[in-house]
Design an enzyme around this catalytic site. Structure first.
Site, PDB file in Angstrom:
ATOM      1  N   HIS A 154      -2.445  -4.593 -10.759  1.00 12.67           N
ATOM      2  CA  HIS A 154      -3.059  -3.381 -11.334  1.00 12.67           C
ATOM      3  C   HIS A 154      -3.309  -3.585 -12.817  1.00 12.67           C
ATOM      4  O   HIS A 154      -2.529  -4.269 -13.495  1.00 12.67           O
ATOM      5  CB  HIS A 154      -2.136  -2.174 -11.157  1.00 12.67           C
ATOM      6  CG  HIS A 154      -1.945  -1.775  -9.731  1.00 12.67           C
ATOM      7  ND1 HIS A 154      -2.752  -0.864  -9.086  1.00 12.67           N
ATOM      8  CD2 HIS A 154      -1.047  -2.218  -8.805  1.00 12.67           C
ATOM      9  CE1 HIS A 154      -2.352  -0.747  -7.828  1.00 12.67           C
ATOM     10  NE2 HIS A 154      -1.327  -1.554  -7.635  1.00 12.67           N
ATOM     11  N   CYS A 191       0.869  -1.184   0.000  1.00 16.05           N
ATOM     12  CA  CYS A 191       0.000   0.000   0.000  1.00 16.05           C
ATOM     13  C   CYS A 191       0.903   1.231   0.000  1.00 16.05           C
ATOM     14  O   CYS A 191       1.625   1.459   0.977  1.00 16.05           O
ATOM     15  CB  CYS A 191      -0.882  -0.039   1.250  1.00 16.05           C
ATOM     16  SG  CYS A 191      -2.017   1.351   1.354  1.00 16.05           S
ATOM     17  N   GLU A 209     -10.319   0.540  -6.515  1.00 17.15           N
ATOM     18  CA  GLU A 209      -9.434  -0.366  -5.786  1.00 17.15           C
ATOM     19  C   GLU A 209     -10.080  -1.721  -5.489  1.00 17.15           C
ATOM     20  O   GLU A 209     -11.264  -1.794  -5.126  1.00 17.15           O
ATOM     21  CB  GLU A 209      -9.036   0.259  -4.436  1.00 17.15           C
ATOM     22  CG  GLU A 209      -7.898   1.228  -4.537  1.00 17.15           C
ATOM     23  CD  GLU A 209      -7.249   1.464  -3.193  1.00 17.15           C
ATOM     24  OE1 GLU A 209      -7.208   0.534  -2.361  1.00 17.15           O
ATOM     25  OE2 GLU A 209      -6.792   2.610  -2.977  1.00 17.15           O
ATOM     26  N   GLY A 223      -1.145   2.378  -7.330  1.00 19.51           N
ATOM     27  CA  GLY A 223      -1.835   2.630  -8.610  1.00 19.51           C
ATOM     28  C   GLY A 223      -1.189   3.759  -9.387  1.00 19.51           C
ATOM     29  O   GLY A 223      -1.073   3.696 -10.622  1.00 19.51           O
ATOM     30  N   CYS A 260      -4.409   6.192  -4.785  1.00 20.83           N
ATOM     31  CA  CYS A 260      -3.792   4.873  -4.653  1.00 20.83           C
ATOM     32  C   CYS A 260      -2.325   5.024  -5.057  1.00 20.83           C
ATOM     33  O   CYS A 260      -2.039   5.316  -6.227  1.00 20.83           O
ATOM     34  CB  CYS A 260      -4.511   3.875  -5.561  1.00 20.83           C
ATOM     35  SG  CYS A 260      -3.845   2.206  -5.477  1.00 20.83           S
TER      36      CYS A 260
HETATM   37  N1  LIG Z   1      -4.483   2.354  -1.631  1.00 23.22           N
HETATM   38  C1  LIG Z   1      -3.267   1.546  -1.693  1.00 23.22           C
HETATM   39  C2  LIG Z   1      -3.425   0.345  -2.553  1.00 23.22           C
HETATM   40  C3  LIG Z   1      -4.243  -0.639  -1.888  1.00 23.22           C
HETATM   41  C4  LIG Z   1      -4.293  -1.806  -2.772  1.00 23.22           C
HETATM   42  C5  LIG Z   1      -5.406  -2.709  -2.371  1.00 23.22           C
HETATM   43  N2  LIG Z   1      -6.691  -2.176  -2.790  1.00 23.22           N
HETATM   44  C6  LIG Z   1      -5.181  -4.057  -2.975  1.00 23.22           C
HETATM   45  O1  LIG Z   1      -4.188  -4.221  -3.706  1.00 23.22           O
HETATM   46  O2  LIG Z   1      -5.985  -4.926  -2.697  1.00 23.22           O
HETATM   47  C7  LIG Z   1      -2.094   2.329  -2.190  1.00 23.22           C
HETATM   48  O3  LIG Z   1      -2.016   3.511  -1.878  1.00 23.22           O
HETATM   49  O4  LIG Z   1      -1.210   1.723  -2.854  1.00 23.22           O
END
Ligand SMILES: N[C@H](CCC[C@H](N)C(=O)O)C(=O)O
Length: 280
Positions: free
Chosen positions: A163, A72, A211, A223, A220
């Site tokens: 992703h 994250c 997400e 992301g 993200c």
């Molecule tokens: N918000 C996070 C990513 C969470 C990823 C999560 N949603 C997953 O991979 O399941 C970030 O800042 O990188």
């Protein structure tokens, strides 16, 4: 009773618990309840600070649906601010163990307060088998994929979490029509985070994200790194860009095969909860 700190990295908000000095429940029921914006504290999920046998600390991160993610980006910046602010360390260079590998972190202080954090997010992973992504080629780079009768050009990669990136001319559309479909698509056996990116110029991207496990968030970090690298792979941006997300801006660079992300980390409030209140 459990002490917590609510923090956010450009609007991507999580509930942070010191799991070194208290026993933090890491089950779906608890995580879903405390993350609920009506029946709980409200957040995009939960992050726990834990001891590590070979790094400064270990981070575990959970989406608001209770699913655990390997990495994250916005979260690790706030995690690093948390450990400094709570005097769990006085170091401004940290190595954090995550399920997505060891991450190197540099803290910027202003009047002894952590303001900005830079993270070596590691090497982007393109092999479809490692994302993972079920696809008949070794990589998925700008591939035309039919979904629900429409053709989308997808570039998929892992930043420790999966992703898939789609390029759009503008971001003003209902991403709920696409995000959940890809999140549940059989092509992504471990689900996927979907990013929609608009290339403003070679140093400036704008994006939105649906997400995995949390839905659309304000930002993200992993992301943003995925968007930068997908754009770079397709020759659409340079190695040093700013990425604007709904919640704010990140500085993303690509150096020696690694992606670096720098951005803010902010505390919102501290609190104490009675764990029993979240099982009723
Ligand atoms: N918000 C996070 C990513 C969470 C990823 C999560 N949603 C997953 O991979 O399941 C970030 O800042 O990188």
């Amino acid at each position: 009773m459990l002490k917590f700190t609510k923090m956010q990295g450009i609007g991507n908000d999580y509930i942070y618990f010191d799991g070194i000095h208290q026993n933090v429940p890491m089950n779906k029921t608890f995580i879903q309840r405390i993350s609920d914006r009506h029946y709980g504290i409200g957040s995009d999920g939960m992050i726990v600070i834990l001891p590590s046998s070979h790094c400064d600390f270990k981070m575990r991160m959970f989406n608001l649906d209770g699913s655990e993610a390997k990495m994250c980006g916005n979260g690790i910046r706030c995690f690093s601010k948390f450990v400094y602010d709570h005097h769990l360390t006085d170091k401004t260079y940290l190595e954090i163990e995550t399920l997505g590998g060891i991450k190197k972190v540099w803290l910027t202080l202003d009047n002894q307060e952590v303001t900005m954090v830079k993270v070596d997010m590691g090497k982007p992973i393109l092999e479809t088998k490692d994302i993972p992504c079920l696809f008949d080629k070794k990589t998925m780079i700008n591939e035309a994929i039919e979904i629900n009768g429409n053709i989308y050009h997808l570039t998929s990669l892992s930043m420790g979490n999966p992703h898939t990136v789609m390029f759009v001319d503008n971001l003003d559309f209902d991403i709920k029509k696409i995000g959940p479909f890809l999140e549940k698509h059989d092509m992504f056996p471990e689900s996927v985070n979907t990013e929609f990116v608009q290339v403003v110029d070679r140093q400036h991207l704008k994006m939105r994200v649906w997400e995995r496990g949390s839905g659309e968030t304000k930002a993200c970090g992993t992301g943003a790194c995925a968007c930068m690298y997908a754009s770079y792979l397709l020759g659409l941006c340079d190695r040093d860009v700013f990425v604007d997300l709904l919640g704010g801006r990140l500085h993303i660079t690509y150096e020696d095969g690694h992606i670096f992300m720098e951005g803010e980390a902010k505390r919102i409030f501290e609190g104490i909860i009675n764990e029993e209140d979240f099982y009723v």
